[in-house]
Design an enzyme around this catalytic site. Structure first.
Site, PDB file in Angstrom:
ATOM      1  N   ASP A  14       0.867  -1.160   0.000  1.00 44.57           N
ATOM      2  CA  ASP A  14       0.000   0.000   0.000  1.00 44.57           C
ATOM      3  C   ASP A  14       0.918   1.229   0.000  1.00 44.57           C
ATOM      4  O   ASP A  14       2.130   1.113   0.213  1.00 44.57           O
ATOM      5  CB  ASP A  14      -0.891  -0.041   1.243  1.00 44.57           C
ATOM      6  CG  ASP A  14      -1.819   1.152   1.362  1.00 44.57           C
ATOM      7  OD1 ASP A  14      -2.237   1.694   0.322  1.00 44.57           O
ATOM      8  OD2 ASP A  14      -2.114   1.562   2.505  1.00 44.57           O
ATOM      9  N   ASP A  16      -0.201   5.069   1.089  1.00 45.44           N
ATOM     10  CA  ASP A  16      -0.454   5.978   2.207  1.00 45.44           C
ATOM     11  C   ASP A  16      -0.320   5.246   3.541  1.00 45.44           C
ATOM     12  O   ASP A  16      -0.891   4.166   3.737  1.00 45.44           O
ATOM     13  CB  ASP A  16      -1.861   6.566   2.109  1.00 45.44           C
ATOM     14  CG  ASP A  16      -1.998   7.568   0.973  1.00 45.44           C
ATOM     15  OD1 ASP A  16      -0.964   8.039   0.467  1.00 45.44           O
ATOM     16  OD2 ASP A  16      -3.147   7.880   0.592  1.00 45.44           O
ATOM     17  N   ASP A  25      -3.297  12.524  -0.066  1.00 44.93           N
ATOM     18  CA  ASP A  25      -4.303  13.517  -0.457  1.00 44.93           C
ATOM     19  C   ASP A  25      -4.371  14.634   0.581  1.00 44.93           C
ATOM     20  O   ASP A  25      -4.309  15.825   0.252  1.00 44.93           O
ATOM     21  CB  ASP A  25      -5.683  12.863  -0.587  1.00 44.93           C
ATOM     22  CG  ASP A  25      -5.808  11.975  -1.816  1.00 44.93           C
ATOM     23  OD1 ASP A  25      -4.911  12.015  -2.677  1.00 44.93           O
ATOM     24  OD2 ASP A  25      -6.810  11.244  -1.911  1.00 44.93           O
ATOM     25  N   ASP A 100      -4.921   3.221  -3.049  1.00 43.09           N
ATOM     26  CA  ASP A 100      -6.066   4.073  -3.363  1.00 43.09           C
ATOM     27  C   ASP A 100      -5.659   5.547  -3.379  1.00 43.09           C
ATOM     28  O   ASP A 100      -6.512   6.426  -3.272  1.00 43.09           O
ATOM     29  CB  ASP A 100      -7.188   3.833  -2.341  1.00 43.09           C
ATOM     30  CG  ASP A 100      -8.515   4.449  -2.768  1.00 43.09           C
ATOM     31  OD1 ASP A 100      -8.660   4.752  -3.967  1.00 43.09           O
ATOM     32  OD2 ASP A 100      -9.388   4.645  -1.901  1.00 43.09           O
TER      33      ASP A 100
END
Length: 292
Positions: A14, A16, A25, A100
């Site tokens: 992953d 973040d 973000d 994501d």
């Protein structure tokens, strides 16, 4: 069936709060002074659409893609993570990102730290800078009507990306490659922290590993309903490096044992090695002085 790929696993990260110690973000939005406006957008838009809209508003206010990239260069990335990435690759692991976040943010961070070349691929929300210079961010799985979405019923998956669907594809590719090569599929290691990391963890099988970050949402989900894969948690980035490289070394050792390989040890013929003159003289019988 023995593994003939050296045993090094495929490691899927992953991004973040796993590679970088932040939500990328939020990091960008906060750094550009748009936190309150982003919160307003989130009240009426899904996250992925909100971050795209936020990039549009920042562009309209005069912020450039380079401004965004500059923010990302300052995102916190532990030297332990960088070292773990380099060490895993040096041991023969293939590395991937499954995130994501979005392609622009991930590429900017990895390039800044000299890590981009260590990864064979990235599955994430696509992003590009359009002809007007505005950063566009799109969902990995289109879900706005009439798009069908990803179809996963697991509530921990956001509408724009089911990482489990991506992991299914990765595992299928791994199995096909292993079958074509006549070997056992290599192990897959998945590292993550959030709710969206639970679904890909469930797709892993016995012989694979999931590495959840301690104290983060994925840990609670795994504790409630564990996956088939072995669970190896980590708490802090030094621990991440230790746990990950421990798994890698164990898998390599297991493959060596399965293949019956014994590391070659060359024992020199000591009799053929000349001794240094001083040492040779010391080993020769010494004359004994006999009194007259």
């Amino acid at each position: 069936m023995a593994a003939t790929n050296g045993g090094a696993p495929l490691v899927v990260f992953d991004f973040d709060k796993t590679i970088v110690d932040c939500d990328s973000d939020n990091w960008v939005v906060d750094a550009l002074g748009a936190t309150d406006r982003f919160d307003e957008l989130l009240r009426r838009l899904p996250w992925n659409h909100a971050i795209d809209a936020m990039m549009g508003e920042l562009h309209a206010a005069g912020r450039t893609a380079e401004d965004v990239r500059a923010c990302l260069r300052a995102a916190p990335l532990s030297p332990h993570v960088a070292a773990a990435i380099r060490s895993a690759r040096a041991r023969g692991c293939e590395l991937r990102v499954l995130s994501d976040a979005n392609a622009f943010f991930i590429d900017a961070v990895l390039a800044h730290h000299g890590l981009a070349g260590y990864f064979s691929g990235t599955d994430t929300n696509p992003a590009h800078v359009d002809a007007a210079g505005r950063l566009r961010i799109r969902p990995y799985h289109e879900f706005a009507a009439p798009a069908p979405g990803h179809g996963c019923a697991l509530p921990s998956c956001p509408p724009n990306m089911c990482k489990g669907k991506v992991m299914e594809r990765i595992l299928l590719q791994e199995e096909e490659a292993a079958a074509a090569a006549g070997r056992r599929r290599r192990a897959v290691v998945y590292l993550g922290d959030g709710r969206g990391d639970y679904c890909p963890s469930l797709k892993l099988r016995e012989g694979d590993y999931v590495m959840p970050r301690a104290g983060y949402p994925v840990c609670d989900l795994i504790a409630a309903a564990p996956p088939a894969a072995a669970v190896r948690g980590w708490d802090g980035f030094e621990d991440l490096a230790r746990v990950l490289l421990g798994i890698v070394d164990a898998e390599i050792a297991r493959a060596v044992a399965e293949q019956g390989e014994v590391p070659a040890v060359v024992v020199p013929d000591c009799r053929a090695l000349p001794l240094p003159a001083r040492q040779e003289a010391a080993l020769l019988p010494q004359a004994v002085r006999v009194p007259n």
